[in-house]
Design a protein around this motif. Structure first.
Motif, PDB file in Angstrom:
ATOM      1  N   MET A 124       0.851  -1.179   0.000  1.00 43.67           N
ATOM      2  CA  MET A 124       0.000   0.000   0.000  1.00 43.67           C
ATOM      3  C   MET A 124       0.894   1.239   0.000  1.00 43.67           C
ATOM      4  O   MET A 124       1.915   1.272   0.667  1.00 43.67           O
ATOM      5  CB  MET A 124      -0.912  -0.014   1.225  1.00 43.67           C
ATOM      6  N   LYS A 125       0.482   2.228  -0.719  1.00 50.81           N
ATOM      7  CA  LYS A 125       1.235   3.473  -0.809  1.00 50.81           C
ATOM      8  C   LYS A 125       1.260   4.182   0.539  1.00 50.81           C
ATOM      9  O   LYS A 125       0.300   4.139   1.293  1.00 50.81           O
ATOM     10  CB  LYS A 125       0.595   4.393  -1.853  1.00 50.81           C
ATOM     11  N   VAL A 126       2.390   4.827   0.833  1.00 49.66           N
ATOM     12  CA  VAL A 126       2.527   5.677   2.007  1.00 49.66           C
ATOM     13  C   VAL A 126       2.717   7.102   1.490  1.00 49.66           C
ATOM     14  O   VAL A 126       3.712   7.407   0.834  1.00 49.66           O
ATOM     15  CB  VAL A 126       3.709   5.260   2.892  1.00 49.66           C
ATOM     16  N   ALA A 127       1.727   7.948   1.737  1.00 46.46           N
ATOM     17  CA  ALA A 127       1.807   9.362   1.386  1.00 46.46           C
ATOM     18  C   ALA A 127       2.261  10.107   2.634  1.00 46.46           C
ATOM     19  O   ALA A 127       1.793   9.813   3.729  1.00 46.46           O
ATOM     20  CB  ALA A 127       0.452   9.873   0.911  1.00 46.46           C
ATOM     21  N   TYR A 128       3.164  11.056   2.450  1.00 44.08           N
ATOM     22  CA  TYR A 128       3.674  11.758   3.624  1.00 44.08           C
ATOM     23  C   TYR A 128       3.927  13.223   3.320  1.00 44.08           C
ATOM     24  O   TYR A 128       4.170  13.614   2.186  1.00 44.08           O
ATOM     25  CB  TYR A 128       4.946  11.096   4.149  1.00 44.08           C
ATOM     26  N   TYR A 129       3.857  14.016   4.378  1.00 42.20           N
ATOM     27  CA  TYR A 129       4.170  15.441   4.289  1.00 42.20           C
ATOM     28  C   TYR A 129       5.219  15.749   5.338  1.00 42.20           C
ATOM     29  O   TYR A 129       5.082  15.360   6.493  1.00 42.20           O
ATOM     30  CB  TYR A 129       2.926  16.300   4.538  1.00 42.20           C
ATOM     31  N   GLU A 169      -4.838   4.989  -5.692  1.00 42.83           N
ATOM     32  CA  GLU A 169      -4.850   3.789  -4.869  1.00 42.83           C
ATOM     33  C   GLU A 169      -4.939   4.155  -3.386  1.00 42.83           C
ATOM     34  O   GLU A 169      -4.608   5.279  -3.002  1.00 42.83           O
ATOM     35  CB  GLU A 169      -3.594   2.957  -5.127  1.00 42.83           C
ATOM     36  N   PRO A 170      -5.373   3.218  -2.558  1.00 46.26           N
ATOM     37  CA  PRO A 170      -5.432   3.474  -1.116  1.00 46.26           C
ATOM     38  C   PRO A 170      -4.048   3.801  -0.564  1.00 46.26           C
ATOM     39  O   PRO A 170      -3.029   3.350  -1.093  1.00 46.26           O
ATOM     40  CB  PRO A 170      -5.953   2.163  -0.534  1.00 46.26           C
ATOM     41  N   PHE A 171      -4.031   4.576   0.517  1.00 48.32           N
ATOM     42  CA  PHE A 171      -2.764   5.003   1.085  1.00 48.32           C
ATOM     43  C   PHE A 171      -2.858   5.151   2.595  1.00 48.32           C
ATOM     44  O   PHE A 171      -3.932   5.306   3.164  1.00 48.32           O
ATOM     45  CB  PHE A 171      -2.308   6.335   0.463  1.00 48.32           C
ATOM     46  N   ILE A 172      -1.674   5.109   3.211  1.00 45.65           N
ATOM     47  CA  ILE A 172      -1.495   5.434   4.615  1.00 45.65           C
ATOM     48  C   ILE A 172      -0.821   6.796   4.637  1.00 45.65           C
ATOM     49  O   ILE A 172       0.110   7.044   3.872  1.00 45.65           O
ATOM     50  CB  ILE A 172      -0.606   4.380   5.301  1.00 45.65           C
ATOM     51  N   LEU A 173      -1.293   7.683   5.478  1.00 48.33           N
ATOM     52  CA  LEU A 173      -0.766   9.035   5.564  1.00 48.33           C
ATOM     53  C   LEU A 173       0.153   9.180   6.779  1.00 48.33           C
ATOM     54  O   LEU A 173      -0.177   8.713   7.868  1.00 48.33           O
ATOM     55  CB  LEU A 173      -1.920  10.034   5.688  1.00 48.33           C
ATOM     56  N   VAL A 174       1.292   9.832   6.564  1.00 44.98           N
ATOM     57  CA  VAL A 174       2.190  10.186   7.663  1.00 44.98           C
ATOM     58  C   VAL A 174       2.407  11.694   7.570  1.00 44.98           C
ATOM     59  O   VAL A 174       2.777  12.203   6.501  1.00 44.98           O
ATOM     60  CB  VAL A 174       3.544   9.448   7.581  1.00 44.98           C
ATOM     61  N   THR A 175       2.144  12.391   8.650  1.00 51.72           N
ATOM     62  CA  THR A 175       2.267  13.844   8.636  1.00 51.72           C
ATOM     63  C   THR A 175       2.817  14.367   9.945  1.00 51.72           C
ATOM     64  O   THR A 175       2.719  13.704  10.979  1.00 51.72           O
ATOM     65  CB  THR A 175       0.902  14.514   8.352  1.00 51.72           C
ATOM     66  N   ALA A 183      -5.275   4.773   6.959  1.00 55.62           N
ATOM     67  CA  ALA A 183      -4.741   4.936   8.315  1.00 55.62           C
ATOM     68  C   ALA A 183      -3.828   6.149   8.313  1.00 55.62           C
ATOM     69  O   ALA A 183      -3.443   6.647   7.249  1.00 55.62           O
ATOM     70  CB  ALA A 183      -3.974   3.694   8.746  1.00 55.62           C
ATOM     71  N   VAL A 184      -3.484   6.616   9.514  1.00 57.78           N
ATOM     72  CA  VAL A 184      -2.622   7.791   9.650  1.00 57.78           C
ATOM     73  C   VAL A 184      -1.619   7.561  10.775  1.00 57.78           C
ATOM     74  O   VAL A 184      -1.908   6.851  11.746  1.00 57.78           O
ATOM     75  CB  VAL A 184      -3.468   9.071   9.889  1.00 57.78           C
ATOM     76  N   ALA A 185      -0.439   8.152  10.608  1.00 56.60           N
ATOM     77  CA  ALA A 185       0.572   8.216  11.665  1.00 56.60           C
ATOM     78  C   ALA A 185       1.038   9.663  11.710  1.00 56.60           C
ATOM     79  O   ALA A 185       0.991  10.364  10.693  1.00 56.60           O
ATOM     80  CB  ALA A 185       1.741   7.281  11.364  1.00 56.60           C
ATOM     81  N   ALA A 186       1.476  10.108  12.876  1.00 56.88           N
ATOM     82  CA  ALA A 186       1.844  11.521  13.001  1.00 56.88           C
ATOM     83  C   ALA A 186       3.109  11.713  13.812  1.00 56.88           C
ATOM     84  O   ALA A 186       3.367  11.007  14.784  1.00 56.88           O
ATOM     85  CB  ALA A 186       0.702  12.306  13.633  1.00 56.88           C
ATOM     86  N   SER A 187       3.851  12.728  13.408  1.00 55.65           N
ATOM     87  CA  SER A 187       5.060  13.148  14.093  1.00 55.65           C
ATOM     88  C   SER A 187       4.775  14.429  14.865  1.00 55.65           C
ATOM     89  O   SER A 187       3.889  15.203  14.488  1.00 55.65           O
ATOM     90  CB  SER A 187       6.158  13.407  13.056  1.00 55.65           C
TER      91      SER A 187
END
Length: 136
Positions: free
Chosen positions: A1-6, A38-44, A69-73
């Motif tokens: 699954m793609k991981v999109a991040y900012y 495609e579906p993605f997991i977000l990291v921001t 889903a999401v993960a955060a810093s």
């Protein structure tokens, strides 16, 4: 699954690079309104007093239906606002908050993220996903 991040300051980018996940997309001001396929997991990261960065909000405005889903810093110095963007996104879009990590994360954070992404990939397409973590 793609991981999109900012990555506002480069910390999230370093975190993602350390995971060695190949299928990634860096969200930038230039591409934040483009549709993904495609579906993605977000990291921001989190900015200000716990806000979602504007490019991330623009990206979600267009692509929220594919968010899984999401993960955060964040920085623990911000107390209750530590990685708050992740909590907000999880609540707003009814997706799991995989984890919160400080700055660019520790080696343990990297391992945990890779493990959780793997479980989401395993469960993708199933109606229910069996929990792999025992609550204590």
């Amino acid at each position: 699954m793609k991981v999109a991040y900012y990555s506002f300051s480069g910390n999230v980018r370093r975190f993602i690079q350390r995971t060695e996940i190949a299928d990634t997309l860096e969200i930038t001001q230039a591409n934040c309104t483009e549709r993904v396929k495609e579906p993605f997991i977000l990291v921001t990261g989190t900015i200000g007093f716990g806000e979602i960065p504007p490019p991330v909000q623009s990206f979600l405005d267009v692509n929220h239906d594919l968010l899984r889903a999401v993960a955060a810093s964040g920085n623990r110095n911000w107390g209750q606002n530590f990685a708050k963007a992740g909590r907000t996104i999880a609540a707003d879009f009814q997706v799991p908050l995989l984890m919160k990590f400080e700055v660019q994360g520790t080696n343990e954070d990297i391992s945990e993220f890779i493990d959780k992404v793997g479980h989401i990939n395993e469960g993708y397409g199933r109606e229910t996903i069996q929990s792999y973590r025992v609550e204590q």
